[in-house]
Design an enzyme around this catalytic site. Structure first.
Site, PDB file in Angstrom:
ATOM      1  N   CYS A 103     -19.658 -19.072  48.780  1.00  0.00           N
ATOM      2  CA  CYS A 103     -19.278 -17.680  49.043  1.00  0.00           C
ATOM      3  C   CYS A 103     -18.486 -17.190  47.837  1.00  0.00           C
ATOM      4  O   CYS A 103     -17.399 -17.705  47.555  1.00  0.00           O
ATOM      5  CB  CYS A 103     -18.444 -17.584  50.317  1.00  0.00           C
ATOM      6  SG  CYS A 103     -17.837 -15.923  50.659  1.00  0.00           S
TER       7      CYS A 103
ATOM      8  N   ASN B 197     -17.047 -14.079  47.053  1.00  0.00           N
ATOM      9  CA  ASN B 197     -15.788 -13.393  47.343  1.00  0.00           C
ATOM     10  C   ASN B 197     -14.789 -14.354  47.988  1.00  0.00           C
ATOM     11  O   ASN B 197     -13.580 -14.240  47.773  1.00  0.00           O
ATOM     12  CB  ASN B 197     -16.027 -12.187  48.238  1.00  0.00           C
ATOM     13  CG  ASN B 197     -16.636 -11.018  47.480  1.00  0.00           C
ATOM     14  OD1 ASN B 197     -16.395 -10.857  46.288  1.00  0.00           O
ATOM     15  ND2 ASN B 197     -17.430 -10.215  48.161  1.00  0.00           N
TER      16      ASN B 197
ATOM     17  N   ASN C 210     -14.823  -7.992  52.115  1.00  0.00           N
ATOM     18  CA  ASN C 210     -15.234  -9.291  52.642  1.00  0.00           C
ATOM     19  C   ASN C 210     -13.954 -10.029  53.032  1.00  0.00           C
ATOM     20  O   ASN C 210     -13.116 -10.315  52.160  1.00  0.00           O
ATOM     21  CB  ASN C 210     -15.948 -10.065  51.532  1.00  0.00           C
ATOM     22  CG  ASN C 210     -17.255 -10.686  51.936  1.00  0.00           C
ATOM     23  OD1 ASN C 210     -17.933 -11.238  51.083  1.00  0.00           O
ATOM     24  ND2 ASN C 210     -17.639 -10.639  53.186  1.00  0.00           N
TER      25      ASN C 210
ATOM     26  N   ASN D 267     -29.654 -14.543  53.006  1.00  0.00           N
ATOM     27  CA  ASN D 267     -28.906 -13.290  52.957  1.00  0.00           C
ATOM     28  C   ASN D 267     -29.832 -12.205  52.417  1.00  0.00           C
ATOM     29  O   ASN D 267     -30.551 -12.437  51.436  1.00  0.00           O
ATOM     30  CB  ASN D 267     -27.682 -13.431  52.056  1.00  0.00           C
ATOM     31  CG  ASN D 267     -26.758 -14.528  52.527  1.00  0.00           C
ATOM     32  OD1 ASN D 267     -26.156 -14.433  53.582  1.00  0.00           O
ATOM     33  ND2 ASN D 267     -26.650 -15.592  51.744  1.00  0.00           N
TER      34      ASN D 267
ATOM     35  N   ASN E 173     -18.944 -20.248  57.954  1.00  0.00           N
ATOM     36  CA  ASN E 173     -19.360 -18.914  58.331  1.00  0.00           C
ATOM     37  C   ASN E 173     -18.630 -18.453  59.592  1.00  0.00           C
ATOM     38  O   ASN E 173     -18.004 -19.254  60.297  1.00  0.00           O
ATOM     39  CB  ASN E 173     -20.868 -18.878  58.603  1.00  0.00           C
ATOM     40  CG  ASN E 173     -21.681 -18.744  57.336  1.00  0.00           C
ATOM     41  OD1 ASN E 173     -21.262 -18.120  56.366  1.00  0.00           O
ATOM     42  ND2 ASN E 173     -22.865 -19.350  57.340  1.00  0.00           N
TER      43      ASN E 173
ATOM     44  N   GLU F  34     -25.706 -10.629  56.153  1.00  0.00           N
ATOM     45  CA  GLU F  34     -25.378 -12.029  55.861  1.00  0.00           C
ATOM     46  C   GLU F  34     -25.762 -12.958  57.000  1.00  0.00           C
ATOM     47  O   GLU F  34     -25.416 -12.703  58.165  1.00  0.00           O
ATOM     48  CB  GLU F  34     -23.874 -12.185  55.580  1.00  0.00           C
ATOM     49  CG  GLU F  34     -23.467 -11.726  54.192  1.00  0.00           C
ATOM     50  CD  GLU F  34     -22.133 -12.321  53.771  1.00  0.00           C
ATOM     51  OE1 GLU F  34     -21.964 -13.559  53.895  1.00  0.00           O
ATOM     52  OE2 GLU F  34     -21.261 -11.559  53.328  1.00  0.00           O
TER      53      GLU F  34
ATOM     54  N   CYS G 144     -20.614  -8.910  49.464  1.00  0.00           N
ATOM     55  CA  CYS G 144     -21.056 -10.298  49.390  1.00  0.00           C
ATOM     56  C   CYS G 144     -21.080 -10.684  47.916  1.00  0.00           C
ATOM     57  O   CYS G 144     -21.853 -10.121  47.132  1.00  0.00           O
ATOM     58  CB  CYS G 144     -22.448 -10.455  50.014  1.00  0.00           C
ATOM     59  SG  CYS G 144     -23.155 -12.111  49.814  1.00  0.00           S
ATOM     60  N   GLY G 145     -20.231 -11.621  47.529  1.00  0.00           N
ATOM     61  CA  GLY G 145     -20.090 -11.965  46.116  1.00  0.00           C
ATOM     62  C   GLY G 145     -21.330 -12.608  45.516  1.00  0.00           C
ATOM     63  O   GLY G 145     -21.766 -12.249  44.412  1.00  0.00           O
ATOM     64  N   THR G 146     -21.901 -13.584  46.225  1.00  0.00           N
ATOM     65  CA  THR G 146     -23.132 -14.182  45.707  1.00  0.00           C
ATOM     66  C   THR G 146     -24.269 -13.168  45.746  1.00  0.00           C
ATOM     67  O   THR G 146     -25.182 -13.205  44.911  1.00  0.00           O
ATOM     68  CB  THR G 146     -23.516 -15.439  46.508  1.00  0.00           C
ATOM     69  OG1 THR G 146     -23.582 -15.126  47.910  1.00  0.00           O
ATOM     70  CG2 THR G 146     -22.515 -16.569  46.280  1.00  0.00           C
TER      71      THR G 146
END
Length: 264
Positions: free
Chosen positions: A76, A78, A13, A173, A67, A190, A200-202
């Site tokens: 976000c 990451n 990411n 997402n 974004n 995303e 994607c961290g979340t």
């Protein structure tokens, strides 16, 4: 005007990071400019752009996230880890970093292994929708558990869900998750990027919570689950109490890719 930038990546990411502690950049970066900078053919190329800004005295900095389409976005994960690494590289030296993001305050640490461990918001609500799950980990996520990620057209199927009447206006997402003996594998479409991203961290955090929710049973207490995204490996720790998921932390790499300048 010439602006210095650094590009970072966390499990693939990638983000453009700008130091705006002087408060001079946010008004100069309109949506088309940010979109052009994030474009992989005509710009620097990134999944998003972040400003590190001065915050109230109780915080080390504020994270402002855009974004790749140039629009402001929700949290976000990451990106949060990468901006902590950026802060450290700027000389902001803390044992525990405290910063403000769009979804509220966060804490983070740099682990002895050099990874960044980021505190995420608690999850208290999970909705079931046609056999899939919908939840919010700072950003909204749709989870579809599958037997084989190789059989999934992530862009086509993800875009179909994201553009469905229920999610078209606000966006969501879309994550495709495979459960394995070692943990989870994840592929994510995303919103705002409107494409598949390498991590994607979340979304990773949401996948872990959704996985535990699906297991049910008497699994209360602390957990640590590994997740393999297409761009690298991450893990999530936390504590489960019934339908409450608390003290969540997203852990993984955050690395400088390159730095340079651009002119606007």
């Amino acid at each position: 005007m010439e602006i210095n930038f650094r590009k970072y990546q966390g499990a693939g990411n990638d983000f453009i990071l700008l130091d705006d502690r002087g408060g001079t950049l946010v008004d100069k970066l309109d949506r088309p400019t940010i979109a052009r900078l994030c474009d992989r053919h005509f710009g620097i190329g990134a999944d998003g752009l972040m400003l590190l800004r001065q915050a109230d005295a109780e915080y080390d900095f504020e994270m402002v996230y855009f974004n790749a389409d140039g629009g402001r976005s929700t949290m976000c994960g990451n990106g949060g880890r990468c901006i902590v690494r950026f802060a450290a590289d700027l000389g902001i030296d803390r044992e525990v970093y405290k910063f403000l993001a769009v979804d509220g305050p966060h804490e983070a640490t740099v682990t002895p292994a050099g990874e960044v461990s980021l505190e995420m918001n608690d999850v208290t609500e999970i909705r079931e929708l046609d056999g899939d799950l919908v939840l919010d980990t700072g950003s909204p996520h749709y989870l579809k558990f599958v037997d084989d990620l190789d059989d999934v057209d992530v862009v086509t199927n993800g875009r179909t869900i994201r553009q469905s009447p229920l999610f078209r206006e606000a966006g969501i997402n879309v994550n495709f998750v495979r459960e394995t003996p070692e943990g989870l594998e994840l592929a994510t479409y995303e919103r705002g990027v409107e494409n598949e991203t390498l991590a994607c961290g979340t979304g990773v955090t949401a996948a872990v919570v959704g996985h535990l929710h699906r297991r049910g049973g008497t699994t209360d207490g602390p957990f640590r689950i590994k997740v393999r995204a297409k761009g690298g490996n991450l893990s999530v720790t936390g504590e489960r109490y019934g339908t409450q998921y608390r003290h969540l932390r997203l852990i993984g790499p955050a690395e400088l890719v390159f730095e340079g300048t651009f002119t606007i």
